[in-house]
Design a protein around this motif. Sequence first.
Motif, PDB file in Angstrom:
ATOM      1  N   TYR A   1       6.773  -0.447   1.700  1.00 43.76           N
ATOM      2  CA  TYR A   1       6.923   0.925   2.183  1.00 43.76           C
ATOM      3  C   TYR A   1       8.395   1.252   2.439  1.00 43.76           C
ATOM      4  CZ  TYR A   1       1.908   0.704   2.465  1.00 43.76           C
ATOM      5  OH  TYR A   1       0.588   0.550   2.133  1.00 43.76           O
TER       6      TYR A   1
ATOM      7  N   ASP B   1       0.797   5.526   6.536  1.00 43.22           N
ATOM      8  CA  ASP B   1       1.050   4.196   5.986  1.00 43.22           C
ATOM      9  C   ASP B   1       2.537   3.850   6.003  1.00 43.22           C
ATOM     10  OD1 ASP B   1      -1.648   3.908   5.429  1.00 43.22           O
ATOM     11  OD2 ASP B   1      -1.454   4.568   3.348  1.00 43.22           O
TER      12      ASP B   1
ATOM     13  N   GLN C   1       4.081   4.600  -2.580  1.00 43.14           N
ATOM     14  CA  GLN C   1       5.070   3.743  -1.935  1.00 43.14           C
ATOM     15  C   GLN C   1       5.850   2.969  -2.984  1.00 43.14           C
ATOM     16  OE1 GLN C   1       5.789   0.372  -0.772  1.00 43.14           O
ATOM     17  NE2 GLN C   1       4.151  -0.823  -1.698  1.00 43.14           N
TER      18      GLN C   1
ATOM     19  N   ARG D   1      -1.225   6.846  -1.160  1.00 44.87           N
ATOM     20  CA  ARG D   1      -1.140   6.426   0.238  1.00 44.87           C
ATOM     21  C   ARG D   1      -1.172   7.635   1.160  1.00 44.87           C
ATOM     22  NH1 ARG D   1      -1.856   0.834   0.573  1.00 44.87           N
ATOM     23  NH2 ARG D   1      -0.866  -0.105  -1.255  1.00 44.87           N
TER      24      ARG D   1
END
Length: 266
Positions: free
Chosen positions: A109, A184, A95, A180
């Motif tokens: 994000y 997410d 991210q 991630r």
Amino acid sequence: MEPLDPARTDAYLRRLGVARPARPTAGSLRELHLGHLRAVPFENLSIHLGEDLVLTRDAVFDKIVTAGRGGICYELNAGFAELLGALGHRVELLQARVYGKDGALGVPYDHLALRVDGRWLADVGFGDHTAYPLDLDEPGEQRDPAGVFLVRPAPDADADGDLEVLHDGVPVYRLETRPRALADFLTGAWWHCTSPESGFTKGPVCSRLTADGGRITLRDHTLITTAADGDRTEEELATEDEVRAAYRTWFGIVLDRLPVPLHPRP
């Protein structure tokens, strides 16, 4: 999760116009990266067509490969990750938060990028960015057809902390190094698809790299052609038929109606 099966992998490669590599190498990764940028546009049309953005492997594959569309970073890099995994690469989702024009970081994000084989930063979902993956092990400047890039530790990061990606000396985004899961990114995707503060909701854009190293972009009714040397021309398209024809001619996207800005610019 099981990797893409051979038939879907071959279909994805046909979409890119790239032959199946004999084995996963840095060279084949570069070819796939460039092929993706040339064949699959960065586009936010779903936001302005009232279509849901669904972050699952099947939905992303169907949009990019079956429907011949593009997407925003969450879709494009998620799809590319699946293809690379099926071809034998080790891929991790990372991210990032994008720096705005005012130097402030975006929401958590904000962006999805890929770390490939523990070394390469691949990103086919950031629009006008690198043509080839960046080497995360290279502490110095890296030259790319798009400019000069640098990956360095963020100023306040610890030894295992964030990285900054710079383009021609300007910070572009701040990248976390912790892997991630695709789920997410759902909150960041929702924000970008709905918030009046998101640049993606202010109007439709569709853009891809051209074979000669330039870029073709359709922003609302404006067709923008950028040559490899940076020379830029703009053409205002007068009718809906001309806009639909531009989507079809330059991006292979056939629309029965035009996207309408969700939160138009004032």
